[in-house]
Design a protein around this motif. Structure first.
Motif, PDB file in Angstrom:
ATOM      1  N   SER A 104       0.815  -1.220   0.000  1.00  0.00           N
ATOM      2  CA  SER A 104       0.000   0.000   0.000  1.00  0.00           C
ATOM      3  C   SER A 104       0.844   1.264   0.000  1.00  0.00           C
ATOM      4  O   SER A 104       0.304   2.377  -0.084  1.00  0.00           O
ATOM      5  CB  SER A 104      -0.920   0.023   1.225  1.00  0.00           C
ATOM      6  OG  SER A 104      -0.165   0.156   2.419  1.00  0.00           O
ATOM      7  N   LYS A 105       2.183   1.094   0.108  1.00  0.00           N
ATOM      8  CA  LYS A 105       3.101   2.237   0.159  1.00  0.00           C
ATOM      9  C   LYS A 105       2.739   3.190   1.311  1.00  0.00           C
ATOM     10  O   LYS A 105       2.733   4.408   1.179  1.00  0.00           O
ATOM     11  CB  LYS A 105       3.074   3.028  -1.159  1.00  0.00           C
ATOM     12  CG  LYS A 105       3.366   2.192  -2.393  1.00  0.00           C
ATOM     13  CD  LYS A 105       4.793   1.687  -2.410  1.00  0.00           C
ATOM     14  CE  LYS A 105       5.101   0.945  -3.716  1.00  0.00           C
ATOM     15  NZ  LYS A 105       6.441   0.326  -3.725  1.00  0.00           N
ATOM     16  N   THR A 106       2.450   2.595   2.475  1.00  0.00           N
ATOM     17  CA  THR A 106       2.084   3.371   3.656  1.00  0.00           C
ATOM     18  C   THR A 106       3.237   3.368   4.651  1.00  0.00           C
ATOM     19  O   THR A 106       3.708   2.310   5.060  1.00  0.00           O
ATOM     20  CB  THR A 106       0.821   2.804   4.322  1.00  0.00           C
ATOM     21  OG1 THR A 106      -0.267   2.835   3.388  1.00  0.00           O
ATOM     22  CG2 THR A 106       0.445   3.616   5.558  1.00  0.00           C
ATOM     23  N   PRO A 127       6.773   6.597  -0.287  1.00  0.00           N
ATOM     24  CA  PRO A 127       5.415   6.277   0.154  1.00  0.00           C
ATOM     25  C   PRO A 127       4.350   7.066  -0.588  1.00  0.00           C
ATOM     26  O   PRO A 127       4.596   8.165  -1.085  1.00  0.00           O
ATOM     27  CB  PRO A 127       5.436   6.659   1.640  1.00  0.00           C
ATOM     28  CG  PRO A 127       6.440   7.767   1.711  1.00  0.00           C
ATOM     29  CD  PRO A 127       7.505   7.394   0.710  1.00  0.00           C
ATOM     30  N   GLU A 128       3.164   6.485  -0.640  1.00  0.00           N
ATOM     31  CA  GLU A 128       2.009   7.201  -1.174  1.00  0.00           C
ATOM     32  C   GLU A 128       1.278   7.951  -0.072  1.00  0.00           C
ATOM     33  O   GLU A 128       0.516   8.881  -0.355  1.00  0.00           O
ATOM     34  CB  GLU A 128       1.061   6.230  -1.880  1.00  0.00           C
ATOM     35  CG  GLU A 128       1.657   5.624  -3.138  1.00  0.00           C
ATOM     36  CD  GLU A 128       0.678   4.722  -3.876  1.00  0.00           C
ATOM     37  OE1 GLU A 128      -0.497   4.625  -3.441  1.00  0.00           O
ATOM     38  OE2 GLU A 128       1.094   4.112  -4.882  1.00  0.00           O
ATOM     39  N   ARG A 129       1.489   7.519   1.174  1.00  0.00           N
ATOM     40  CA  ARG A 129       0.922   8.232   2.320  1.00  0.00           C
ATOM     41  C   ARG A 129       1.860   8.078   3.502  1.00  0.00           C
ATOM     42  O   ARG A 129       2.546   7.063   3.638  1.00  0.00           O
ATOM     43  CB  ARG A 129      -0.479   7.726   2.671  1.00  0.00           C
ATOM     44  CG  ARG A 129      -0.551   6.321   3.205  1.00  0.00           C
ATOM     45  CD  ARG A 129      -1.972   5.840   3.356  1.00  0.00           C
ATOM     46  NE  ARG A 129      -2.717   5.926   2.107  1.00  0.00           N
ATOM     47  CZ  ARG A 129      -2.620   5.032   1.120  1.00  0.00           C
ATOM     48  NH1 ARG A 129      -1.792   3.994   1.228  1.00  0.00           N
ATOM     49  NH2 ARG A 129      -3.312   5.179   0.024  1.00  0.00           N
ATOM     50  N   ALA A 138       5.734  11.165  -1.115  1.00  0.00           N
ATOM     51  CA  ALA A 138       7.148  10.927  -1.421  1.00  0.00           C
ATOM     52  C   ALA A 138       7.886  12.252  -1.616  1.00  0.00           C
ATOM     53  O   ALA A 138       9.007  12.430  -1.139  1.00  0.00           O
ATOM     54  CB  ALA A 138       7.284  10.046  -2.662  1.00  0.00           C
ATOM     55  N   GLU A 139       7.250  13.186  -2.303  1.00  0.00           N
ATOM     56  CA  GLU A 139       7.869  14.493  -2.539  1.00  0.00           C
ATOM     57  C   GLU A 139       8.009  15.271  -1.230  1.00  0.00           C
ATOM     58  O   GLU A 139       9.035  15.925  -0.990  1.00  0.00           O
ATOM     59  CB  GLU A 139       7.035  15.292  -3.539  1.00  0.00           C
ATOM     60  CG  GLU A 139       7.002  14.719  -4.944  1.00  0.00           C
ATOM     61  CD  GLU A 139       6.020  13.561  -5.109  1.00  0.00           C
ATOM     62  OE1 GLU A 139       6.012  12.946  -6.195  1.00  0.00           O
ATOM     63  OE2 GLU A 139       5.262  13.265  -4.152  1.00  0.00           O
ATOM     64  N   ALA A 140       6.984  15.201  -0.386  1.00  0.00           N
ATOM     65  CA  ALA A 140       7.039  15.912   0.897  1.00  0.00           C
ATOM     66  C   ALA A 140       8.144  15.342   1.790  1.00  0.00           C
ATOM     67  O   ALA A 140       8.845  16.103   2.474  1.00  0.00           O
ATOM     68  CB  ALA A 140       5.693  15.811   1.612  1.00  0.00           C
ATOM     69  N   LEU A 141       8.313  14.034   1.769  1.00  0.00           N
ATOM     70  CA  LEU A 141       9.354  13.399   2.575  1.00  0.00           C
ATOM     71  C   LEU A 141      10.738  13.780   2.067  1.00  0.00           C
ATOM     72  O   LEU A 141      11.629  14.142   2.859  1.00  0.00           O
ATOM     73  CB  LEU A 141       9.182  11.876   2.555  1.00  0.00           C
ATOM     74  CG  LEU A 141      10.228  11.065   3.304  1.00  0.00           C
ATOM     75  CD1 LEU A 141      10.267  11.435   4.780  1.00  0.00           C
ATOM     76  CD2 LEU A 141       9.953   9.568   3.137  1.00  0.00           C
ATOM     77  N   ALA A 142      10.927  13.709   0.762  1.00  0.00           N
ATOM     78  CA  ALA A 142      12.230  14.067   0.189  1.00  0.00           C
ATOM     79  C   ALA A 142      12.590  15.514   0.503  1.00  0.00           C
ATOM     80  O   ALA A 142      13.735  15.832   0.849  1.00  0.00           O
ATOM     81  CB  ALA A 142      12.217  13.835  -1.328  1.00  0.00           C
ATOM     82  N   ASP A 143      11.613  16.399   0.415  1.00  0.00           N
ATOM     83  CA  ASP A 143      11.858  17.809   0.711  1.00  0.00           C
ATOM     84  C   ASP A 143      12.189  18.015   2.188  1.00  0.00           C
ATOM     85  O   ASP A 143      13.087  18.796   2.531  1.00  0.00           O
ATOM     86  CB  ASP A 143      10.630  18.632   0.329  1.00  0.00           C
ATOM     87  CG  ASP A 143      10.799  20.103   0.651  1.00  0.00           C
ATOM     88  OD1 ASP A 143      11.613  20.761  -0.021  1.00  0.00           O
ATOM     89  OD2 ASP A 143      10.131  20.580   1.588  1.00  0.00           O
ATOM     90  N   ALA A 144      11.482  17.314   3.074  1.00  0.00           N
ATOM     91  CA  ALA A 144      11.720  17.449   4.514  1.00  0.00           C
ATOM     92  C   ALA A 144      13.141  17.035   4.874  1.00  0.00           C
ATOM     93  O   ALA A 144      13.826  17.718   5.649  1.00  0.00           O
ATOM     94  CB  ALA A 144      10.707  16.620   5.288  1.00  0.00           C
TER      95      ALA A 144
END
Length: 225
Positions: free
Chosen positions: A141-143, A182-184, A198-204
């Motif tokens: 589920s990419k969670t 991840p998707e979520r 995934a984009e939010a995590l990479a940016d963080a």
């Protein structure tokens, strides 16, 4: 900052809902925004770092039967023991969190690699004398489920971040999370990142160090004024 101790919350709201479960925010008036999750897999429900709330039994009934309570952070015992007794299930704790397991009086099951047959795997994230944290990831589920190292509550984010690294980890961000797309992302403090995760995590992770002064300044202003 005000924060109530453990105990059933009469004030709460659901903040995430997806095919694999729900998340709820207990004591919404708290600045820390403490969030709990119910992960659902084939009629089994796993409660992650849970805080008890009025109506929890009814909220979970549509998803299945509670199979276990999961602790991902040594400081997140919250209402784990009380709920384990109520649902007559064990508390699942990472095997390397010896102090947490020994502190619990409810039945305990160590998690080594997989969380039983939930589909989630456990990974070590932080392991030092003052902070022990694991995270869960479901490849299908990419969670991604993270207790504390990243979050979306105000004290963890600068104004241009959707997801932020915890202030105490800013200068040494949890790079292990960067291996996942991840998707979520479900977090222990704040609403989950349900789109563009995934984009939010990479940016963080990439901006953690350089944004540290801004976050500290923002936090100081919020607490002083």
């Amino acid at each position: 900052m005000t924060m109530k101790g453990s105990g059933r919350s009469t004030s709460w709201r659901e903040i995430n809902r997806w095919d694999g479960g729900i998340s709820w925010l207990a004591h919404p008036e708290e600045a820390m925004q403490r969030v709990s999750h119910a992960l659902v897999s084939d009629g089994d429900v796993w409660l992650v770092d849970p805080i008890d709330i009025d109506g929890l039994d009814d909220a979970l009934a549509e998803h299945g039967t509670v199979r276990g309570i999961v602790l991902l952070l040594d400081r997140h015992k919250r209402d784990a023991e009380a709920l384990a007794r109520r649902y007559e299930v064990p508390v699942y704790v990472p095997e390397w969190m010896d102090d947490v397991r020994s502190d619990l009086t409810a039945p305990v099951e160590p998690i080594r690699r997989s969380l039983a047959d939930s589909g989630y795997d456990l990974h070590k994230l932080v392991d030092n004398p003052v902070w022990k944290e694991g995270f869960l990831y479901d490849e299908d589920s990419k969670t991604l489920v993270v207790a504390e190292a990243v979050g979306t509550s105000s004290y963890m984010r600068t104004s241009d971040e959707r997801l932020g690294v915890h202030p105490a980890l800013r200068l040494k961000p949890p790079k292990a999370l960067g291996r996942y797309s991840p998707e979520r992302i479900l977090v222990g403090h704040g609403e989950g990142v349900m789109e563009g995760a995934a984009e939010a995590l990479a940016d963080a992770l990439a901006g953690s160090r350089k944004r540290t002064p801004r976050l500290y300044a923002k936090t100081a202003r919020e607490f002083l004024f």
